[in-house]
Design a protein around this motif. Structure first.
Motif, PDB file in Angstrom:
ATOM      1  N   VAL A  67       0.829  -1.138  -0.131  1.00  0.00           N
ATOM      2  CA  VAL A  67       0.090  -0.067   0.102  1.00  0.00           C
ATOM      3  C   VAL A  67       0.835   1.273   0.068  1.00  0.00           C
ATOM      4  O   VAL A  67       0.424   2.517   0.392  1.00  0.00           O
ATOM      5  CB  VAL A  67      -0.974   0.192   1.080  1.00  0.00           C
ATOM      6  CG1 VAL A  67      -1.984  -1.109   1.079  1.00  0.00           C
ATOM      7  CG2 VAL A  67      -0.179  -0.082   2.328  1.00  0.00           C
ATOM      8  N   ALA A  68       2.300   1.175  -0.322  1.00  0.00           N
ATOM      9  CA  ALA A  68       3.037   2.209  -0.497  1.00  0.00           C
ATOM     10  C   ALA A  68       3.131   2.917  -1.650  1.00  0.00           C
ATOM     11  O   ALA A  68       3.481   2.262  -2.564  1.00  0.00           O
ATOM     12  CB  ALA A  68       4.555   1.567   0.125  1.00  0.00           C
ATOM     13  N   PHE A  69       2.891   4.227  -1.645  1.00  0.00           N
ATOM     14  CA  PHE A  69       3.131   4.999  -2.810  1.00  0.00           C
ATOM     15  C   PHE A  69       4.680   4.987  -3.277  1.00  0.00           C
ATOM     16  O   PHE A  69       4.885   4.957  -4.294  1.00  0.00           O
ATOM     17  CB  PHE A  69       2.805   6.471  -2.289  1.00  0.00           C
ATOM     18  CG  PHE A  69       1.402   6.887  -2.579  1.00  0.00           C
ATOM     19  CD1 PHE A  69       0.680   7.992  -3.112  1.00  0.00           C
ATOM     20  CD2 PHE A  69       0.452   6.182  -1.492  1.00  0.00           C
ATOM     21  CE1 PHE A  69      -0.457   8.239  -3.255  1.00  0.00           C
ATOM     22  CE2 PHE A  69      -0.935   6.693  -1.433  1.00  0.00           C
ATOM     23  CZ  PHE A  69      -1.274   7.715  -2.439  1.00  0.00           C
ATOM     24  N   CYS A  70       5.519   4.872  -2.187  1.00  0.00           N
ATOM     25  CA  CYS A  70       6.748   4.969  -2.463  1.00  0.00           C
ATOM     26  C   CYS A  70       7.201   3.685  -3.066  1.00  0.00           C
ATOM     27  O   CYS A  70       8.570   3.579  -3.909  1.00  0.00           O
ATOM     28  CB  CYS A  70       7.805   4.941  -1.288  1.00  0.00           C
ATOM     29  SG  CYS A  70       7.622   6.455  -0.389  1.00  0.00           S
ATOM     30  N   ALA A  71       6.489   2.556  -3.253  1.00  0.00           N
ATOM     31  CA  ALA A  71       6.700   1.417  -4.166  1.00  0.00           C
ATOM     32  C   ALA A  71       6.695   1.768  -5.415  1.00  0.00           C
ATOM     33  O   ALA A  71       7.669   1.200  -6.377  1.00  0.00           O
ATOM     34  CB  ALA A  71       5.613   0.251  -3.742  1.00  0.00           C
ATOM     35  N   TYR A  72       5.975   2.706  -6.034  1.00  0.00           N
ATOM     36  CA  TYR A  72       6.012   3.141  -7.173  1.00  0.00           C
ATOM     37  C   TYR A  72       7.115   4.219  -7.484  1.00  0.00           C
ATOM     38  O   TYR A  72       7.766   4.054  -8.732  1.00  0.00           O
ATOM     39  CB  TYR A  72       4.841   3.880  -7.582  1.00  0.00           C
ATOM     40  CG  TYR A  72       3.682   3.087  -8.017  1.00  0.00           C
ATOM     41  CD1 TYR A  72       3.475   2.539  -9.288  1.00  0.00           C
ATOM     42  CD2 TYR A  72       2.801   2.797  -6.834  1.00  0.00           C
ATOM     43  CE1 TYR A  72       2.307   1.766  -9.322  1.00  0.00           C
ATOM     44  CE2 TYR A  72       1.676   2.010  -7.044  1.00  0.00           C
ATOM     45  CZ  TYR A  72       1.299   1.400  -8.327  1.00  0.00           C
ATOM     46  OH  TYR A  72       0.186   0.687  -8.655  1.00  0.00           O
ATOM     47  N   ALA A 113      -6.297   4.868  -5.965  1.00  0.00           N
ATOM     48  CA  ALA A 113      -7.896   5.455  -5.631  1.00  0.00           C
ATOM     49  C   ALA A 113      -8.508   4.362  -4.549  1.00  0.00           C
ATOM     50  O   ALA A 113      -9.220   4.768  -3.650  1.00  0.00           O
ATOM     51  CB  ALA A 113      -8.637   5.316  -6.742  1.00  0.00           C
ATOM     52  N   THR A 114      -8.046   3.116  -4.508  1.00  0.00           N
ATOM     53  CA  THR A 114      -8.792   2.280  -3.561  1.00  0.00           C
ATOM     54  C   THR A 114      -7.607   1.955  -2.356  1.00  0.00           C
ATOM     55  O   THR A 114      -7.970   1.178  -1.563  1.00  0.00           O
ATOM     56  CB  THR A 114      -9.079   1.020  -4.308  1.00  0.00           C
ATOM     57  OG1 THR A 114      -7.899   0.393  -4.839  1.00  0.00           O
ATOM     58  CG2 THR A 114     -10.092   1.012  -5.242  1.00  0.00           C
ATOM     59  N   ASN A 115      -6.565   2.742  -2.484  1.00  0.00           N
ATOM     60  CA  ASN A 115      -5.699   2.624  -1.252  1.00  0.00           C
ATOM     61  C   ASN A 115      -6.334   2.797   0.223  1.00  0.00           C
ATOM     62  O   ASN A 115      -7.017   3.983   0.348  1.00  0.00           O
ATOM     63  CB  ASN A 115      -4.311   3.478  -1.622  1.00  0.00           C
ATOM     64  CG  ASN A 115      -3.274   3.062  -0.535  1.00  0.00           C
ATOM     65  OD1 ASN A 115      -3.423   3.274   0.625  1.00  0.00           O
ATOM     66  ND2 ASN A 115      -2.081   2.795  -1.034  1.00  0.00           N
ATOM     67  N   PRO A 116      -6.012   2.074   1.187  1.00  0.00           N
ATOM     68  CA  PRO A 116      -6.835   2.288   2.186  1.00  0.00           C
ATOM     69  C   PRO A 116      -6.062   3.623   2.831  1.00  0.00           C
ATOM     70  O   PRO A 116      -7.015   4.314   3.877  1.00  0.00           O
ATOM     71  CB  PRO A 116      -6.237   1.167   2.981  1.00  0.00           C
ATOM     72  CG  PRO A 116      -5.270   0.472   2.571  1.00  0.00           C
ATOM     73  CD  PRO A 116      -5.242   0.779   0.947  1.00  0.00           C
TER      74      PRO A 116
END
Length: 239
Positions: A73-78, A98-101
């Motif tokens: 769920v990490a933005f940083c993974a991208y 958009a569906t990230n908790p």
């Protein structure tokens, strides 16, 4: 959100673990950076994030009261995957998030900006992040400021890499010197045993004296020729 892995993941994780920053206490050098991010960009949250095998861990954070989250769920993974700056103006309008908790909850993340943090080999270990609960734009000047701050973090990472390398070289050098010393000692002991065997087996008398002409050594031939046992001769004046 899927678990994203870059093609150099094994090398990246090895470099991250060697750096020995994961699960370490907060440090002023990093905390200053995250505070500056919030001031310069006017955002409530900022992190220095390291991406581990299954989690993102925050070396420093402002406005966040947790130390890690799952990697999936990490933005940083991208940011790590693409190895380039990532700017999300409105996460609710981005199909990746958009569906990230952390987006769907009240006051969730809307704006995200992340700059990759690379080691000296160019492997992305994490990112310097800025986040807001409101959609927003990131101006060219703000992105440049964020990049400058990320460069400072990267410089600190490179410094620590050099220190680790120097420590390893020092340990390796000391180990090599110790092994050489041991080898020389063993060689000297072996040659000494061989020499003593030759001396003891010689038909000629052998004796050794010090500066005061006291007997230091006395072989069996000397015992036979002079009539003194080795025990009797040792440390007596030669005269």
């Amino acid at each position: 959100m899927s678990h994203l892995l870059p093609p150099n993941e094994n090398a990246r994780l090895a470099a991250l673990n060697e750096l020995a920053l994961l699960d370490t206490p907060n440090e002023p050098v990093f905390d200053r950076i995250t505070r500056l991010v919030t001031v310069l960009l006017g955002v409530p949250q900022s992190t220095i994030t390291l991406i581990d095998s299954d989690r993102q861990w925050f070396k420093s954070q402002v406005g966040i009261n947790i130390s890690e989250t799952p990697r999936d769920v990490a933005f940083c993974a991208y940011t790590v995957l693409e190895a380039s700056p990532l700017v999300v103006k409105d996460a609710l309008q981005d199909e990746r998030f958009a569906t990230n908790p952390f987006v769907t909850r009240p006051d969730g993340i809307r704006f995200y900006a992340g700059i990759p943090l690379k080691n000296s080999q160019g492997l992305v270990l994490g990112s310097l992040c800025a986040m807001d609960s409101k959609p927003r734009q990131l101006s060219a000047q703000e992105q440049a400021a964020l990049q400058d701050l990320a460069d400072i973090v990267t410089g600190e990472i490179h410094l620590r890499e050099r220190l680790i390398k120097e420590q390893k070289n020092s340990i390796a050098t000391q180990k090599a010197l110790t092994e050489l010393h041991q080898s020389l000692e063993q060689h000297i002991e072996q040659r000494t045993r061989e020499l003593n065997l030759v001396i003891e087996s010689a038909y000629d008398a052998y004796l050794s004296i010090d500066a005061q002409e006291r007997v230091l050594d006395w072989n069996r031939a000397a015992e036979s020729i002079f009539g003194w046992s080795r025990k009797e001769a040792l440390m007596r004046p030669l005269t």
